[in-house]
Scaffold this motif. Structure first.
Motif, mmCIF file in Angstrom:
data_model
loop_
_atom_site.group_PDB
_atom_site.id
_atom_site.type_symbol
_atom_site.label_atom_id
_atom_site.label_comp_id
_atom_site.label_asym_id
_atom_site.label_seq_id
_atom_site.Cartn_x
_atom_site.Cartn_y
_atom_site.Cartn_z
ATOM 1 N N PRO A 111 0.831 -1.198 0.000
ATOM 2 C CA PRO A 111 0.000 0.000 0.000
ATOM 3 C C PRO A 111 0.865 1.247 0.000
ATOM 4 O O PRO A 111 1.992 1.244 0.474
ATOM 5 N N SER A 112 0.311 2.315 -0.557
ATOM 6 C CA SER A 112 1.070 3.562 -0.600
ATOM 7 C C SER A 112 0.914 4.352 0.694
ATOM 8 O O SER A 112 1.547 5.379 0.857
ATOM 9 N N GLY A 113 0.082 3.900 1.596
ATOM 10 C CA GLY A 113 -0.181 4.636 2.819
ATOM 11 C C GLY A 113 0.605 4.124 4.005
ATOM 12 O O GLY A 113 1.432 3.225 3.907
ATOM 13 N N SER A 114 0.334 4.729 5.120
ATOM 14 C CA SER A 114 0.978 4.363 6.372
ATOM 15 C C SER A 114 -0.081 4.408 7.463
ATOM 16 O O SER A 114 -0.715 5.432 7.670
ATOM 17 N N ASP A 128 -5.309 5.456 7.991
ATOM 18 C CA ASP A 128 -4.396 5.020 6.940
ATOM 19 C C ASP A 128 -4.095 6.270 6.126
ATOM 20 O O ASP A 128 -4.939 6.755 5.374
ATOM 21 N N LYS A 130 -2.326 8.236 3.230
ATOM 22 C CA LYS A 130 -1.704 8.065 1.912
ATOM 23 C C LYS A 130 -1.130 9.411 1.476
ATOM 24 O O LYS A 130 -1.132 10.367 2.234
ATOM 25 N N LYS A 131 -0.647 9.520 0.246
ATOM 26 C CA LYS A 131 -0.053 10.776 -0.239
ATOM 27 C C LYS A 131 -1.093 11.884 -0.374
ATOM 28 O O LYS A 131 -0.833 13.021 -0.009
ATOM 29 N N THR A 132 -2.263 11.550 -0.916
ATOM 30 C CA THR A 132 -3.265 12.588 -1.203
ATOM 31 C C THR A 132 -4.607 12.355 -0.524
ATOM 32 O O THR A 132 -5.570 13.068 -0.803
ATOM 33 N N SER A 133 -4.695 11.365 0.356
ATOM 34 C CA SER A 133 -5.961 11.097 1.032
ATOM 35 C C SER A 133 -5.697 10.302 2.303
ATOM 36 O O SER A 133 -4.561 9.923 2.586
ATOM 37 N N ALA A 134 -6.765 10.047 3.040
ATOM 38 C CA ALA A 134 -6.670 9.246 4.259
ATOM 39 C C ALA A 134 -7.988 8.514 4.451
ATOM 40 O O ALA A 134 -9.030 8.953 3.954
ATOM 41 N N TRP A 173 -6.521 16.803 4.517
ATOM 42 C CA TRP A 173 -5.569 16.622 3.412
ATOM 43 C C TRP A 173 -5.918 17.486 2.206
ATOM 44 O O TRP A 173 -5.642 17.136 1.079
ATOM 45 N N GLU A 177 -0.387 16.925 2.173
ATOM 46 C CA GLU A 177 -0.449 15.533 2.617
ATOM 47 C C GLU A 177 -1.276 15.469 3.897
ATOM 48 O O GLU A 177 -1.364 16.439 4.639
#
Length: 185
Positions: A111-114, A128, A130-134, A173, A177
């Motif tokens: 996944p691109s998120g954390s 979670d 991500k670069k442009t969302s959560a 976001w 970010e």
């Protein structure tokens, strides 16, 4: 005993008990129904999305992620010398239902998120990021606290409440970010 002509006759004690019992059953049934409806109405407003399981991302030290050799949910591909599969699923005495065998051979991309957890006095919110969302993974109130969640296209607010105390985890976001701010008020 003689009855006087103007005096109404009292009902039998058994009939009186039956009428009282029927009245009690109706009143109790109405009270239980009203209580259930009230609790259902209150709880319907507190429902939020169930937590989602996220795959574990490979660390940056590992060049490529390899699928596990075996696990409880992954079975190795059968070798060419293995017998042909039977038409009906096999069952063992330990497992009443057959377990499906995954058909994928390549691992899914990480996944691109954390996933980050934020502990507050009112409970724990897990996002979670991500670069442009959560996305909200879970919101668990502490003992004696309640939780309410609001979601919009560019933010998520998780508010824990206990009496006059409120704690919010606010994830935004829009044009940046995702960031999470905790506010006590």
């Amino acid at each position: 005993m003689h009855e006087t002509p103007g005096t109404p006759r009292s009902p039998h004690p058994a009939r009186r008990r039956l009428v009282h019992g029927a009245a009690w059953l109706l009143a109790t049934g109405a009270a239980v129904t009203l209580s259930w409806w009230g609790v259902h109405t209150v709880m319907a407003g507190t429902v939020y999305d169930p937590p989602q399981a996220l795959p574990v991302a490979a660390t940056q030290d590992e060049p490529t992620a390899k699928p596990p050799v075996s696990s409880s949910t992954h079975r190795p591909e059968p070798s060419a010398s293995a017998s042909a599969p039977s038409a009906s699923p096999s069952r063992t005495s330990h497992s009443p239902k057959p377990t499906p065998t995954p058909r994928t051979t390549s691992p899914s991309p990480p996944p691109s998120g954390s996933v980050k957890s934020y502990a507050t006095a009112g409970g724990r919110a897990v996002f979670d990021l991500k670069k442009t969302s959560a996305t909200l993974v879970s919101a668990t109130p502490a003992a004696g606290w309640s939780v309410q969640v609001w979601k919009q296209p560019t933010w998520i607010r998780v508010e824990f409440t206990s009496g006059d105390k409120k704690v919010s985890a606010f994830c935004t976001w829009h044009d940046h970010e995702p960031t999470v701010e905790i506010a006590d008020y």
